[in-house]
Structures are given as structure tokens and as C-alpha cells.
Design an enzyme around this catalytic site. Sequence first.
Site: not given
Ligand code: PMP
Length: 283
Positions: A33, A52, A100, A102, A144, A176, A200
Site C-alpha cells: 500500500y 516507493r 485460498r 498460499h 510497505k 522506527e 520503511l
Molecule cells: N514507518 C512505518 C512503519 C510507517 O507506517 C510509516 C508511515 N507510512 C513511516 C515509517 C513513515 O513513512 P512516510 O514518511 O513515507 O509516511
Amino acid sequence: METLGYYNGEIGLLDELRIPMNDRACWFGDGVYEAAISENYTIFALEEHINRFFNSVALLYMTPRITKIQLAELLNTLVHKLDSPAQFVYWQMTRGTAPRTHAFPEHTTPNLWVALKPFILQDIYQKIKLITVEDTRFLHCNIKTLNLLPNVLASEKAKQAGCAEAVFYRGNRITEGSHSNVHILKEGILRTAPKDNLILPGISRAHIITHCGKLGIAVDETPFTLEDMFGADEILISSTSSFCMSASHIDGYHVGGKAPELLRQLQDALLEEFHRYTQSTVH
Ligand code: PMP
């Protein structure tokens, strides 16, 4: 429209649009996403979000039915259907629709979802409270993906503690937040976790690094620890929807507040860039 859902060309209100149960999002969360925001019907940093997104798509071995340019055109068209000019703009691609099993189904093509809803930008200058949570996620955090259960659990834990965000640590290293990147300012240097498979690569993180360059703030992208964070001059949380907010407390301890001017410079720069982009870009 007040909200908008889009599914492979079909459009409806988010509460009403129906999705087939065999979409692999339902069985496996098998998709990726992206989330952006719009102001003045203009999606901020759209190209970076789409790049991305296609990177995440490729890392899951999906073959999109849409090009980057077509996706940008679609999103730019859809945002104009909403009553509100300021929106949370979300889209995802799932592997397809199939019974379904895998392993990847053989005869299916990816599904494209879009969800739009009004968005109110919060006060980015307010101080927030954080908690720390052990990072028990998998080793593909650079993708993501829709698989966000540990993030959901951590975010709920933060909410129950009266905090805005949970900061993950793996061993002693800060990775993070549950839905943000984490940075610290220490002695005039911005420290942020390296872009590896444990975080991310945030779009806001990238913008922060660019602004640091312009403001003459050195950036150190080597891992930093829990101790570094508790001893930092400022602790910053960045994401698309919150830009860059700073923390006053972590796990109930008073933190940060020692480099307010530097912090303010960064926040002002981020906000100014956003307003300039969304007021001047014409689609
Ligand atoms: N890390 C994670 C796990 C996130 O969900 C997000 C939000 N999308 C971020 C970092 C920050 O990413 P961005 O600045 O692209 O929103």
C-alpha cells in the site's frame, strides 16, 4: 462525495463499496500500500510515493496492470471527486482474486484499491508522548506490505498508555515507530536509522534529510540506540500525515526539549515546502 472507494474501476462510498472475499488481501494481506495527503486537491510528493509503491510491488513479485503515469493520472482524477480539497489518499495493490492457496495463483492479475477521505492536518508543533515497544516484526520492513499486525498492537499499546506513538527497538537499536520513522537531534547532528530491511524508507524521512542539507545540519545514518534516544536533545517522529513532531516524554520520562530552534527550523521548512507544493502545482 464525502469519501471515495475505488476497486478495479468501480467507485463508491468507502462504507458501501464491496470487495470479493477471494481478494488475497482478505486471506493473506498479500499486497502493498501507499499513503499520501492532499491539499488544494494536490497530492503532495506523489511521484515519490508512486516510486516507493512500485518498488514494494516489485519486491512482492507482482506485475502491475497499470503504469506509474497511469496511476498518477487516476489518483489525480479521483481526488477531484471528493468534496474536501484536503484528503488522506490511500491506495493498495493486492496479488489478485483466487481461491485460498498460499503459493501465487496462476491465473490472476493484481487488484487496485484506492481510498480517499477528508484529512485535517494536526498541529505539528505540539509535543507528543511516546512509549517503547520491542520490535518483533519480520525482516521485510522496507516493503510497505499490508501485514501490519505488530504495528497495530504497538499502536494500540501506545494509545492505552495515553501516548501518540510506539517506538520499536530491536536489541538495543531503535528501528522506527509503529507508523512513523524516528530521528534524534544531538549536538547539532540529525541521527536517523539507516535505510535497510528493518525500516520503511519514509518519504518524510527523505525530506527531512534534504532539508538538513539545506539548513547545514549534518546527518548521521548509522544505527542509534535506546540510550542515544533518551539522551538526545530532541526526539523526532516523522510521517506523511504528521510531518515531523517532537516528543516530550518516552515511557513516562521527560525527554528532549534541548534544541528547540533547530527543531523549529526543520518543522518550518517541511511545512513551508508542503504548502508551496500544494498551492503551486497544477494537475
Ligand atoms: N514507518 C512505518 C512503519 C510507517 O507506517 C510509516 C508511515 N507510512 C513511516 C515509517 C513513515 O513513512 P512516510 O514518511 O513515507 O509516511
